[in-house]
Design an enzyme around this catalytic site. Structure first.
Site, mmCIF file in Angstrom:
data_model
loop_
_atom_site.group_PDB
_atom_site.id
_atom_site.type_symbol
_atom_site.label_atom_id
_atom_site.label_comp_id
_atom_site.label_asym_id
_atom_site.label_seq_id
_atom_site.Cartn_x
_atom_site.Cartn_y
_atom_site.Cartn_z
ATOM 1 N N TYR A 55 -2.783 64.518 -35.779
ATOM 2 C CA TYR A 55 -3.709 65.104 -35.007
ATOM 3 C C TYR A 55 -4.546 64.145 -34.236
ATOM 4 C CZ TYR A 55 -6.834 68.920 -33.758
ATOM 5 O OH TYR A 55 -7.557 69.841 -32.825
ATOM 6 N N LYS B 298 0.043 65.962 -32.538
ATOM 7 C CA LYS B 298 -0.611 67.013 -32.031
ATOM 8 C C LYS B 298 -1.202 66.395 -31.003
ATOM 9 C CE LYS B 298 -3.745 71.009 -32.707
ATOM 10 N NZ LYS B 298 -4.680 71.595 -33.475
ATOM 11 N N ILE C 63 0.797 73.950 -30.679
ATOM 12 C CA ILE C 63 -0.261 74.351 -31.987
ATOM 13 C C ILE C 63 -1.248 74.927 -31.208
ATOM 14 C CG2 ILE C 63 -1.451 73.480 -33.869
ATOM 15 C CD1 ILE C 63 1.380 72.717 -34.145
#
Length: 304
Positions: A136, A164, A206
């Protein structure tokens, strides 16, 4: 273990009762709506899932209940956001035991690690689990950027497979693709630039507002995937005022309020968060109600 990094993967909110316990039944209502809309995976215990307030036991309940419910129809990922490398490794191993099919991995919490420390942290977790990992990368909220050079070092770990991408710089999608090709899959993590990121090569999304509007979110993804860009843009333009609720310090409260309006959740948050109040609440309700008044009729978007 293989995981197909593509499509819409909701960053699910965690549902609570008025007594501040997990509301598993309401959580499952939302999960079923996501599955019915055609999402491609589920992410548990992220920022929207109020990760910092969840106990280890609660995270394990969310994982096992979700895995049992979806029965392998889509992959279930759990977020890891820990202060120490030791705790992150333990969380990864527990996720594997509980049946999760992948991990979303944040840099160390609280301590602002340098590049060398951040890479070492990620590598340590990766080397202690067989689960596929999505890093992330959100320097705006978490103050640590995972650079291309850091990814170069990380990709020696075969199970680090995706990012992400939440730098809010669409050009970063192209930089990643130019540098790593298909070796590092890109999942866009910012709702307001999701369509642009997908068009520029991100494999998936996401998503946040998907928690309240699953069909619209999946429709945008599926339409752009087959080149029906004008139709995707039409829905996205309608969606944008709602999506902007996601890039706000009170994104959890905002999205949970939207879930109330679409009958997919409640406003219950865990303290120190409190439900929206006063003018702030009124402003968010105005956005939601206006969007619902002109909610678009979706084309048939499944199995395109």
């Amino acid at each position: 273990m293989n995981l197909e990094w593509k499509g819409v993967m909701p960053a699910l909110t965690t549902k609570f009762t008025a007594d501040d316990t997990l509301d598993v039944d309401l959580f499952k209502v939302n999960v079923q709506a996501q599955l019915d809309a055609g999402v491609h995976g589920l992410v548990l215990g992220g920022t929207l899932g109020e990760a910092s307030t969840l106990s280890e036991h609660e995270k394990r309940i969310l994982t096992t209940e979700t895995v049992a419910m979806v029965k392998g129809s889509v992959p279930v990922l759990i977020n890891i956001a820990e202060q120490t490398t030791k705790a992150a490794i333990l969380a990864a191993q527990q996720a594997e035991e509980d049946g999760a099919q992948g991990l979303m991995l944040l840099p160390p919490m609280r301590y602002k690690s340098c590049d060398r420390e951040t890479v070492a942290y990620f590598k340590a977790v990766a080397s202690n689990t067989t689960l596929p990992i999505m890093i992330y990368n959100n320097p705006i909220d978490y103050k640590i950027e995972v650079t291309l050079e850091m990814f170069e070092a990380l990709l020696v770990c075969n199970n680090i497979q995706a990012v992400k991408e939440s730098t809010r710089d669409i050009t970063n999608v192209t930089r990643i693709k130019n540098r790593f090709g298909d070796r590092l899959k890109v999942m866009t993590g910012v709702d307001t630039i999701a369509l642009e990121s997908l068009i520029m090569g991100a494999e998936g999304w996401i998503a946040g507002l998907v928690c309240a509007f699953p069909a619209e979110t999946v429709a945008i993804y599926e339409l752009q995937k087959v080149g029906r860009i004008k139709e995707a843009i039409h829905i996205f333009r309608w969606f944008l005022p709602l999506l902007e609720l996601d890039i706000n310090p009170k994104l959890v409260q905002n999205i949970k309020l939207a879930e109330v309006y679409t009958q997919l959740g409640s406003e219950q948050v865990r303290a120190p968060r409190l439900p929206l109040y006063g003018e702030e609440r009124t402003a968010v309700i105005k956005v939601i109600e206006q969007a619902l008044k002109v909610r678009p009729k979706l084309p048939e978007y499944k199995n395109l």
